[in-house]
Motif scaffolding. Structure first.
Motif, short mmCIF file in Angstrom:
data_model
loop_
_atom_site.label_atom_id
_atom_site.label_comp_id
_atom_site.label_asym_id
_atom_site.label_seq_id
_atom_site.Cartn_x
_atom_site.Cartn_y
_atom_site.Cartn_z
N MET A 49 0.85 -1.19 0.00
CA MET A 49 0.00 0.00 0.00
C MET A 49 0.89 1.24 0.00
O MET A 49 1.70 1.42 0.91
CB MET A 49 -0.92 0.03 1.23
N THR A 50 0.75 2.06 -1.02
CA THR A 50 1.58 3.26 -1.15
C THR A 50 0.68 4.48 -1.25
O THR A 50 -0.22 4.53 -2.11
CB THR A 50 2.47 3.17 -2.39
N GLU A 51 0.93 5.47 -0.40
CA GLU A 51 0.13 6.70 -0.43
C GLU A 51 0.66 7.61 -1.55
O GLU A 51 1.80 8.05 -1.53
CB GLU A 51 0.19 7.41 0.92
N GLN A 52 -0.18 7.90 -2.54
CA GLN A 52 0.20 8.73 -3.67
C GLN A 52 0.01 10.21 -3.38
O GLN A 52 0.78 11.05 -3.84
CB GLN A 52 -0.62 8.33 -4.90
N ALA A 53 -1.03 10.53 -2.65
CA ALA A 53 -1.37 11.89 -2.22
C ALA A 53 -2.15 11.74 -0.92
O ALA A 53 -2.61 10.63 -0.61
CB ALA A 53 -2.20 12.61 -3.29
N PRO A 54 -2.29 12.80 -0.13
CA PRO A 54 -3.02 12.67 1.15
C PRO A 54 -4.37 12.00 0.96
O PRO A 54 -5.24 12.49 0.25
CB PRO A 54 -3.15 14.11 1.62
N GLY A 55 -4.53 10.83 1.59
CA GLY A 55 -5.78 10.10 1.53
C GLY A 55 -5.96 9.23 0.30
O GLY A 55 -6.93 8.47 0.22
N GLN A 56 -5.05 9.33 -0.68
CA GLN A 56 -5.16 8.54 -1.90
C GLN A 56 -4.03 7.49 -1.93
O GLN A 56 -2.86 7.84 -1.90
CB GLN A 56 -5.06 9.43 -3.14
N TRP A 57 -4.44 6.24 -2.02
CA TRP A 57 -3.50 5.13 -1.92
C TRP A 57 -3.61 4.22 -3.14
O TRP A 57 -4.69 4.08 -3.72
CB TRP A 57 -3.76 4.28 -0.67
#
Length: 329
Positions: free
Chosen positions: A33-41
């Motif tokens: 699981m990688t967070e791409q932007a705040p709250g978006q994974w």
């Protein structure tokens, strides 16, 4: 006695062949699981196409997350890859993640969580504990502990590597000589493991696996034909033989590690601790084998050589099966 021991072990070896043929398949599932932007994974999970998990397993995402859009599923080599986009309300720390169906399998799952503003963490799911709580552990201790355990398990459960080390113990006389030879084996497979993982070296997996099996057959024959005062090639140059075959075994370790996956940004640490785990596992094998042979020698020294011969026949028979299977598959 020698003949009957050899026959007994050969029959046992052939009976075990269908199970043992999966010697080098350490293939836990892998979830990232990688967070791409705040709250978006983004979520990626991988499982062997030959396992039940690959077809019926399902990731249990944190409760504060929901799937955004359709999942994407594809085949890559012998794995099934599933990709998801997630929207998470707040931090995933303190939430749980799991893998449904893992409790019915015989493998494990590695989970890597990479938030934007917090330390990455790696957790391990097992059939007994298919759900884990995400905390905020130290990245170093987390990755190091996980990959050290993986290395130990791989040498203990990867029976072809285990058999090679056992054959060295049966062939050589003296704990110090065995230790030095196993160290040469470790140095060699570490070189090719690192080189392959970093993309500097490459060999086709099928021929490599076949030659690994052949290396064990070679050592088994050396044990059977060993005679006092008549030193075999492996007895005269044990470090050279172990080093050369160790280079090939390193490609096998690299293939297994590629199936498991490495945490991005922590490849050197994961490689170092995986190698450390393999070395610890090898030392444990050597210690147990030497202790067993010492015990036999103390009880009745006449049993020592027949026992070595019987074990060599068993190891050689299984390895011959692997050799044929890997050449024709």
């Amino acid at each position: 006695m020698n003949r009957w021991c050899a026959v007994l072990w050969t029959c046992l070896a052939l009976a075990l062949c269908p199970t043992a043929a999966r010697a080098d398949e350490l293939r836990p599932a892998y979830i990232e699981m990688t967070e791409q932007a705040p709250g978006q994974w983004s979520l990626l999970w991988k499982a062997s196409a030959n396992s039940r998990l690959g077809h019926s397993g399902e990731v249990m995402i944190p409760k504060n997350c929901k799937i955004d859009g359709e999942s994407q599923r594809e085949f890559a080599a012998s794995n099934i890859l599933t990709r998801l986009s997630l929207l998470c309300d707040g931090s995933v720390q303190g939430q749980t993640i799991g893998l449904k169906g893992l409790e019915l399998s015989t493998t494990d799952a590695l989970v890597r969580i990479a938030p934007i503003d917090a330390a990455m963490q790696t957790v391990r799911l097992t059939p007994d504990q298919p759900i884990a709580t995400l905390a905020k552990p130290s990245i170093i201790s987390n990755v190091a502990a996980t990959y050290t355990i993986i290395g130990i398990e791989h040498i203990l459960l990867g029976f072809d590597h285990l058999f090679f080390v056992l054959a060295l113990v049966l062939l050589l006389k003296g704990g110090w000589l065995v230790a030095k030879t196993v160290t040469a084996f470790t140095i060699a497979h570490s070189l090719t493991l690192v080189g392959t993982t970093l993309g500097l070296l490459s060999l086709p997996s099928q021929p490599v696996e076949a030659v690994i099996a052949l290396s064990i057959v070679f050592l088994a024959v050396e044990v059977v034909k060993s005679r006092p005062g008549d030193f075999r090639l492996s007895e005269r140059f044990p470090w050279i033989v172990a080093f050369l075959f160790g280079l090939l075994h390193g490609f096998g370790f690299a293939g297994a590690l590629a199936e498991i996956g490495l945490p991005e940004g922590d490849v050197p640490l994961a490689l170092l601790t995986f190698n450390l785990g393999v070395e610890l596992g090898q030392l444990a094998i050597v210690a147990v084998a030497l202790a067993a042979l010492y015990g036999i020698r103390q009880v009745r020294i006449q049993w020592l050589q027949p026992t070595k011969t019987a074990l060599a026949y068993g190891i050689g028979s299984i390895s011959t099966y692997w050799l044929i299977e890997r050449m024709v598959s």
